[in-house]
Motif scaffolding. Structure first.
Motif, PDB file in Angstrom:
ATOM      1  N   VAL A   8       0.855  -1.182   0.000  1.00 58.69           N
ATOM      2  CA  VAL A   8       0.000   0.000   0.000  1.00 58.69           C
ATOM      3  C   VAL A   8       0.894   1.236   0.000  1.00 58.69           C
ATOM      4  O   VAL A   8       1.660   1.460   0.942  1.00 58.69           O
ATOM      5  CB  VAL A   8      -0.940   0.012   1.219  1.00 58.69           C
ATOM      6  CG1 VAL A   8      -1.815   1.267   1.196  1.00 58.69           C
ATOM      7  CG2 VAL A   8      -1.806  -1.243   1.235  1.00 58.69           C
ATOM      8  N   HIS A 118      -6.572   3.858  -6.027  1.00 57.46           N
ATOM      9  CA  HIS A 118      -7.125   2.819  -5.158  1.00 57.46           C
ATOM     10  C   HIS A 118      -6.779   3.161  -3.704  1.00 57.46           C
ATOM     11  O   HIS A 118      -5.624   3.032  -3.293  1.00 57.46           O
ATOM     12  CB  HIS A 118      -6.569   1.444  -5.518  1.00 57.46           C
ATOM     13  CG  HIS A 118      -7.162   0.866  -6.767  1.00 57.46           C
ATOM     14  ND1 HIS A 118      -6.865   1.347  -8.027  1.00 57.46           N
ATOM     15  CD2 HIS A 118      -8.050  -0.151  -6.938  1.00 57.46           C
ATOM     16  CE1 HIS A 118      -7.531   0.646  -8.928  1.00 57.46           C
ATOM     17  NE2 HIS A 118      -8.262  -0.265  -8.293  1.00 57.46           N
ATOM     18  N   LEU A 120      -7.138   2.441   0.230  1.00 57.11           N
ATOM     19  CA  LEU A 120      -7.440   1.370   1.173  1.00 57.11           C
ATOM     20  C   LEU A 120      -8.490   1.831   2.176  1.00 57.11           C
ATOM     21  O   LEU A 120      -8.355   2.895   2.787  1.00 57.11           O
ATOM     22  CB  LEU A 120      -6.165   0.960   1.914  1.00 57.11           C
ATOM     23  CG  LEU A 120      -6.303  -0.189   2.901  1.00 57.11           C
ATOM     24  CD1 LEU A 120      -6.519  -1.508   2.146  1.00 57.11           C
ATOM     25  CD2 LEU A 120      -5.066  -0.284   3.799  1.00 57.11           C
ATOM     26  N   ALA A 134     -10.212  -1.771  -1.324  1.00 49.90           N
ATOM     27  CA  ALA A 134      -9.803  -0.434  -1.751  1.00 49.90           C
ATOM     28  C   ALA A 134     -10.883   0.175  -2.627  1.00 49.90           C
ATOM     29  O   ALA A 134     -11.472  -0.509  -3.469  1.00 49.90           O
ATOM     30  CB  ALA A 134      -8.488  -0.498  -2.511  1.00 49.90           C
TER      31      ALA A 134
END
Length: 488
Positions: A8, A118, A120, A134
């Motif tokens: 991430v 995207h 999370l 996400a």
């Protein structure tokens, strides 16, 4: 979507980790909240140790011409980095957005999947894997993997969702940053203390200057300031008016200093600013995070590949947490010297005297550059636990070139059949290279040492004082029955 690892954050740390994981054979997806790169750069370079890291993966040349200098500082007090062999005050003039672009291209070439836009929103550790949700361009999307690594910065969503604690000290000072054009600004490269605080200015090229202004104390406001506030502070401290400047971007940061107690919780790990935040002094933040990624990448890839020995993944926290703690301490000390008022002048005077002593200077240079890092790998002579310098081996290659593929290296100065046979069971993970350095350095190939085992991150794991097979198993897992590899 099933992967080996979810990363991430597509900053320098996340992208470096993605590349390292791919070198190790792991399938990786990177989730980045921003739809496009910001093009902004808090950092404008990296330390000597990060320079070595990029070189060992063949990336340094992708940044274009790099400039280094041995003239640096510690907390604003001049410090000659030339007292340590191979040391310099980092590479300067390489903005963070260029680092990100180079690393994104490299990770993509290696096969990493990078998904922008995207964000999370959910994270769960199921015990045998991780599930992440996400918000993407087409709505929520679910991803599953064996492990997830948060490389999403100081305000880390991963850290919060996974429940990591984040102890440390709150902000006591703040600094405002802006890139401006259309102004005639006198350079103040390492900063200049003035009545009421400290100011810094450096030309970035193309008529753009970076300014940093650090008033004493901490304002009651929070979040990003309007540029007018930054211009007001600059006017107060320098007498120069910048309110009509063309502003490229601006930001605010503080000396808040925090570090998670553990870099791993089950199948979730943290790296970079997600694991530690500190005052940006000496360009250490990006470099510290990139080194986290290089330490973690090969270990996590071996874990998901099933070749890792017991405890290998836990050595990430054991090795990197102390390094992060030391950076936090030195940046707190530099902030005290750099940003305090006249009451600290006696301390500055004493520090300047100490820094003129070669041994004291070497201590500080090693600390800030990262060149003094030595992992505790057990008893043994230097360079055990230290990174192998990039010394030339013969007319064709150097140590860093042997590490481009992210594999272990048995650097054999004997050419003996015994070492080749001993390493044969690890030929799928470790390259046997017959060569001796042409140059000798204190942390290079010491007298009496005929062979060295290098981990994929370039650190020396064996110097001949124990059985080679023991150390190969310790770092690379069980041997596989096969014929000995052909030495390079």
């Amino acid at each position: 979507m099933k992967h080996d690892v979810i990363v991430v954050g597509a900053g320098p740390v996340g992208l470096m980790l993605a590349g390292e994981l791919r070198l190790g054979g792991a399938e990786v997806v990177v989730l980045e909240a921003r739809a496009v790169p910001s093009g902004q750069s808090r950092g404008l370079g990296f330390t000597a140790r990060a320079t070595e890291v990029f070189a060992q993966r063949g990336l340094l040349g992708r940044f274009g011409a790099v400039e280094t200098t041995t003239q640096g500082h510690f907390g604003g007090i001049p410090l000659d980095f030339g007292v340590v062999d191979g040391a310099h005050f980092g590479v300067r003039g390489i903005p963070q957005h260029r680092v990100e672009a180079v690393l994104e291209q490299w990770a993509g070439e290696l096969g990493a999947t990078i998904l922008r836009g995207h964000s999370l929103v959910e994270l769960s550790d199921t015990g045998d894997g991780v599930v992440a949700v996400a918000d993407g361009p087409d709505g929520p999307a679910e991803f599953s993997a064996g492990y997830l690594v948060g490389c999403d910065g100081g305000q880390s969503t991963v850290r919060g969702l996974a429940g990591f604690d984040f102890p440390g000290t709150a902000a006591t000072r703040e600094m405002y940053l802006a890139d401006v054009a259309g102004c005639d600004i006198r350079p103040r490269f390492i900063g200049e203390r003035v009545a009421g605080g400290m100011v810094m200015a450096a030309p970035l090229g193309g008529g753009v200057d970076r300014i940093i202004v650090c008033p004493l104390g901490l304002s009651p406001g929070a979040g990003e300031p309007a540029f007018g506030e930054i211009a007001d502070r600059w006017l107060e401290l320098t007498g120069q008016r910048l309110h009509d400047a063309e502003v490229r971007w601006h930001s605010r940061f503080t000396d808040a200093t925090r570090q998670v107690s553990t870099y791993r919780k089950g199948r979730v790990l943290l790296a970079g600013d997600a694991a530690h935040i500190h005052l940006p002094a000496g360009g250490q933040g990006l470099s510290l995070g990139v080194q986290d990624a290089v330490n973690l990448g090969w270990k996590l890839a071996a874990t998901v590949r099933g070749t890792a020995p017991p405890g290998l993944l836990d050595s990430y926290h054991a090795e990197r947490h102390p390094v992060g703690s030391r950076v936090l301490r030195n940046t707190l000390a530099q902030g005290l010297l750099y940003l305090s008022g006249e009451e600290v002048d006696p301390l500055r005077a004493i520090m300047a005297e100490l820094m003129a002593v070669p041994d004291a200077a070497r201590l500080l240079v090693g600390m800030v550059s990262g060149l003094d890092i030595r992992y505790d790998l057990g008893p043994g002579p230097a360079p055990l636990g230290m990174r192998m310098p990039d010394v030339p081996l013969d007319a064709r290659r150097t140590v860093s070139e042997l590490l481009h593929d992210g594999r272990g290296v048995l650097l054999d100065g004997t050419g003996s059949a015994g070492l080749a046979a001993a390493a044969g069971g690890w030929a799928d993970r470790v390259d046997h290279v017959v060569a001796r350095p042409l140059a000798h350095t204190p942390a290079g190939w010491p007298a009496g040492v005929a062979a060295l085992l290098l981990r994929p991150d370039g650190y020396v794991a064996w110097t001949g004082t124990t059985e080679l097979e023991t150390e190969l198993g310790r770092w690379f897992g069980a041997a596989r029955p096969m014929e000995a590899g052909v030495a390079r």
